[in-house]
Design a protein around this motif. Structure first.
Motif, PDB file in Angstrom:
ATOM      1  N   SER A 116      76.456  48.934 -37.307  1.00  0.00           N
ATOM      2  CA  SER A 116      75.999  50.288 -37.632  1.00  0.00           C
ATOM      3  C   SER A 116      77.122  51.298 -37.439  1.00  0.00           C
ATOM      4  CB  SER A 116      74.799  50.687 -36.766  1.00  0.00           C
ATOM      5  OG  SER A 116      75.186  50.764 -35.404  1.00  0.00           O
ATOM      6  N   ASP A 118      77.461  55.496 -36.388  1.00  0.00           N
ATOM      7  CA  ASP A 118      76.826  56.719 -35.902  1.00  0.00           C
ATOM      8  C   ASP A 118      77.720  57.891 -36.286  1.00  0.00           C
ATOM      9  OD1 ASP A 118      74.732  55.345 -34.482  1.00  0.00           O
ATOM     10  OD2 ASP A 118      76.199  54.879 -32.933  1.00  0.00           O
ATOM     11  N   SER A 131      72.904  64.565 -36.685  1.00  0.00           N
ATOM     12  CA  SER A 131      73.328  63.228 -36.276  1.00  0.00           C
ATOM     13  C   SER A 131      72.500  62.210 -37.044  1.00  0.00           C
ATOM     14  CB  SER A 131      73.169  63.021 -34.770  1.00  0.00           C
ATOM     15  OG  SER A 131      71.809  63.020 -34.399  1.00  0.00           O
ATOM     16  N   THR A 133      72.407  57.596 -38.088  1.00  0.00           N
ATOM     17  CA  THR A 133      72.939  56.244 -37.971  1.00  0.00           C
ATOM     18  C   THR A 133      72.697  55.520 -39.284  1.00  0.00           C
ATOM     19  OG1 THR A 133      72.496  56.176 -35.599  1.00  0.00           O
ATOM     20  CG2 THR A 133      72.743  54.055 -36.720  1.00  0.00           C
ATOM     21  N   PRO A 175      78.666  49.532 -28.998  1.00  0.00           N
ATOM     22  CA  PRO A 175      79.376  50.575 -29.747  1.00  0.00           C
ATOM     23  C   PRO A 175      80.805  50.780 -29.253  1.00  0.00           C
ATOM     24  CG  PRO A 175      77.961  51.586 -28.116  1.00  0.00           C
ATOM     25  CD  PRO A 175      77.707  50.098 -28.042  1.00  0.00           C
TER      26      PRO A 175
END
Length: 183
Positions: A116, A118, A131, A133, A175
């Motif tokens: 993913s 972000d 924001s 994702t 992440p």
């Protein structure tokens, strides 16, 4: 996926005991790197056996090399470069702005495909305005790495205001740091 030319390591008996070591520690491998090792033994008069077979997946999946027992442990991906916005990619009309930004990627995923991305847009006070994702796949990871960048649209921003855009990529381990964040 390519096999690269290897390095020959010769083990010598311990001069004090005459015993041949049964283990060898090798350093310098990258995360998520496949390491194949084969062996061949010689007797005291120089006779040799054939090279051993290349290892297989062990407890891993035949189709996914990173799961093989001979793969180094994957880690979180490297952080992205800070996103960039070209003036030609920004537009404003009727009290709103829109456009696109580009995120450049380093060439290592550290063993696993991206899962993913972000994104955050912060105002001049550092507060998050937007924001989101986006999920990613193995195929998209390959395309992004080939292109070296990812373009994303942005909209609903106030004309004339300053914003900071940051990005973060994830894989199955976790992440990366946000772009522009010291490692």
């Amino acid at each position: 996926q390519h096999l690269r030319e290897g390095k020959l390591v010769e083990l010598e008996p311990d001069p004090a005991t005459g015993v041949l070591p049964t283990e060898l520690k090798l350093d310098g491998f990258l995360p998520g790197q496949i390491v194949f090792a084969v062996a061949r033994c010689f007797n005291h008069i120089g006779g040799a056996r054939e090279w051993s077979d290349l290892p297989g997946p062990g407890s891993g999946s035949e189709d996914d090399l990173i799961t093989w027992d001979c793969a180094t442990r994957p880690i979180r991906p490297d952080p992205t470069e800070p996103p960039t916005v070209a003036a030609a990619d920004l537009f404003a009309e009727n009290f709103t702005s829109w456009g696109s930004f580009t995120v450049a990627f380093r060439q290592r995923t550290n063993g696993l495909p991206f899962s993913s991305f972000d994104f955050e847009i912060l105002d001049k006070k550092g507060e998050i305005c937007q924001s989101w994702t986006d999920a990613s796949s193995r195929e998209e990871t390959a395309e992004i790495l080939k292109a070296g960048e990812l373009r994303k649209p942005v909209k609903d921003l106030a004309p004339g205001e300053s914003y900071t855009i940051r990005a973060r990529v994830s894989n199955a381990v976790g992440p990366a740091a946000w772009s522009g964040t010291p490692d």
